[in-house]
Design an enzyme around this catalytic site. Structure first.
Site, PDB file in Angstrom:
ATOM      1  N   GLU A 297     -10.769   2.129  -6.441  1.00 12.93           N
ATOM      2  CA  GLU A 297     -10.198   3.473  -6.562  1.00 12.93           C
ATOM      3  C   GLU A 297      -8.979   3.489  -5.665  1.00 12.93           C
ATOM      4  O   GLU A 297      -9.094   3.503  -4.440  1.00 12.93           O
ATOM      5  CB  GLU A 297     -11.226   4.523  -6.152  1.00 12.93           C
ATOM      6  CG  GLU A 297     -10.874   5.932  -6.615  1.00 12.93           C
ATOM      7  CD  GLU A 297     -10.110   6.715  -5.574  1.00 12.93           C
ATOM      8  OE1 GLU A 297      -8.860   6.774  -5.689  1.00 12.93           O
ATOM      9  OE2 GLU A 297     -10.733   7.247  -4.658  1.00 12.93           O
ATOM     10  N   CYS A 331      -5.652  11.064  -2.770  1.00 16.88           N
ATOM     11  CA  CYS A 331      -5.111  10.204  -3.820  1.00 16.88           C
ATOM     12  C   CYS A 331      -4.832  10.958  -5.111  1.00 16.88           C
ATOM     13  O   CYS A 331      -4.022  10.512  -5.924  1.00 16.88           O
ATOM     14  CB  CYS A 331      -6.055   9.037  -4.081  1.00 16.88           C
ATOM     15  SG  CYS A 331      -7.742   9.555  -4.469  1.00 16.88           S
TER      16      CYS A 331
END
Length: 511
Positions: A297, A331
């Site tokens: 990720e 993010c």
């Protein structure tokens, strides 16, 4: 009615203030698992604490004060402990006497862990505040709430992971013999897991919850600058009753402790959350060692498209929450906002007004919604990216640099207008409190431009009647429509392109 609500809000705020003060006092005491206790216990291996090589120590500091709050020692490839950490984890994986092999017991232990985290919620929020710099209220009300929901959701899956059974398979070439065919879901084995510094406690649970529910064992390395909640929860792992070796936590830097985790041939799986640059290193290490399974990720440069039919007040409200949440250190932050040209000026004006109301300050104060950057290196690099945008012709509406009114790593909430796709600030992940606003003319233009990026983690669409078409066209792992950061632990999460591979959360995350 309004007076009653005001009194209730004041009581809730007063109660939370008492919780904060009590938790902070405890964290600074010598009790287990206070910060002082963790200073001499930097690795949790086989349900025991180890003080690693004392020459290899590094400070943990509070980014809101720039002061060291403790120090921990590092685990490297050359440290000698009673047993190799991964071998301990592997041994536990194959020990039939360990309670973790029983599927019902897995769920029970995970639920006990959730209860213990809820019991110590105030302490964990205070520790997260101290070494992460985020507002205490945010850690207590948002992060810890998410931790508990994810852990209890995952616990419910533990006894529901099974294969399929097929009877009476006839194969004519073998004289019509009938065979039994079935599949089994087996644990992957030893999972090496590396978590980031921006939301460390939640990422800790994202990693260990599904791994343990599926019957795996874990070797986890937290980010060296924010290791304290991971080490604190390790004490709760033991208290919950998990067998020795099932969860192991080691502190240290990426090139040493992290590299050991990546290259170990007895690790069967790697799960990493962090930058795209390091994610590529993880992939190479997995291939070079034993072709480990990998979940990544990674970074993002998420767009937010605001169409002419959107609720503009709601769009601006969500834009600011999404970008300034965690000081932009997220993010999935939608730092790349593009707006239909007919409403561009109105959106810019509202964004500017909203940004000026952001409250910076001590993250332990209840009215603070905006804390410092966590890393000194980010505190130094974000202004350089801001300056590049100025040089390339973007218009600074507010902010644009460090906030010198506060001690700590504070960056002013910054809004840029007249941003073009060629500018660095429109292409590179900022990981800071910076909004960029551009304009588009048509739907097709908007789709083409927002997809013109190497990232593909998330996207946001604000519209009344174009949601299905637009969300289907965008090349992103998750598309939020008329909302931001709405978490659902039943739904998988992950990125496309340079934003990663594999999925976490939900049933997909367990697979």
């Amino acid at each position: 009615m309004s007076k009653s609500k005001t009194k209730t809000d004041k009581r809730n705020q007063s109660s939370l203030s008492r919780i904060k003060l009590s938790a902070l006092h405890y964290c600074m005491s010598d009790a287990e698992p206070s910060i002082a206790y963790l200073q001499d216990n930097s690795a949790f291996i086989n349900n025991e604490w180890h003080n690693l090589v004392l020459e290899k120590i590094f400070p943990v500091y509070n980014p809101s004060t720039e002061e060291d709050i403790t120090q921990v020692s590092e685990k490297s490839q050359h440290d000698s402990t009673e047993e190799d950490i991964t071998q301990v984890s592997e041994k536990s994986q194959h020990d039939d006497d360990k309670a973790v092999v029983d599927i019902s017991e897995r769920g029970r232990l995970l639920n006990i862990l959730a209860d213990l985290i809820e019991r110590d919620r105030d302490i964990l929020a205070a520790i997260e505040h101290l070494d992460n710099g985020k507002p205490f209220d945010e850690a207590y009300l948002l992060d810890l709430a998410s931790v508990l929901k994810e852990l209890r959701y995952t616990a419910g899956w533990a006894d529901k992971l099974h294969g399929t059974l097929r009877f009476a398979i006839t194969i004519p070439t073998f004289q019509d013999l009938r065979f039994l065919r079935y599949t089994r879901h087996e644990p992957v084995g030893v999972c090496g897991e590396i978590i980031p510094w921006n939301i460390p406690l939640l990422m800790y649970i994202w990693k260990i919850g599904p791994a343990l529910a599926a019957g795996n064992t874990v070797v986890l390395k937290p980010e060296e600058l924010t290791p304290l909640t991971a080490l604190t929860v390790a004490t709760l792992i033991k208290e919950a009753g998990f067998p020795p070796g099932v969860v192991n936590v080691v502190s240290g830097y990426g090139p040493t402790a992290g590299a050991a985790c990546l290259s170990h041939k007895d690790n069967d799986k790697l799960a990493f959350t962090g930058s795209t640059l390091v994610g590529k290193v993880v992939m190479k290490a997995a291939a070079k060692s034993n072709l480990k399974k990998v979940t990544l990720e990674l970074g993002g440069k998420s767009p937010m498209i605001v169409f002419i039919d959107a609720d503009l007040d709601w769009a601006v409200e969500n834009a600011h929450f999404g970008v300034f949440f965690n000081q932009g250190q997220c993010c999935i932050a939608q730092s790349r906002i593009t707006v239909h040209e007919s409403i561009y000026d109105e959106i810019v004006e509202r964004d500017l007004e909203k940004a000026k109301k952001q409250v910076l300050g001590n993250p332990f104060e209840s009215d603070t919604r905006y804390g410092p950057q966590i890393l000194k290196i980010e505190f130094d690099s974000i202004p350089r990216l801001i300056n590049s945008a100025k040089a390339e012709g973007a218009k600074v509406l507010c902010g644009g640099g460090r906030d010198d009114s506060c001690v700590g790593y504070y960056i002013q909430p910054t809004v840029f207008a007249d941003v073009t796709d060629e500018m660095r600030i429109a292409k590179e992940e900022i990981f800071g409190p910076v909004i960029t606003i551009s304009r588009f003319k048509s739907v097709d233009e908007a789709i083409k431009r927002v997809d013109n990026t190497k990232y593909g983690l998330a996207a946001y669409v604000f519209t009344k009647d174009k949601a299905i078409r637009i969300s289907a066209a965008l090349k992103a792992g998750t598309v939020w429509v008329n909302c931001v950061h709405v978490a659902s632990y039943q739904i998988p999460f992950g990125g496309n392109k340079n934003s990663g591979m594999g999925r976490e959360l939900g049933e997909y995350g367990l697979e």
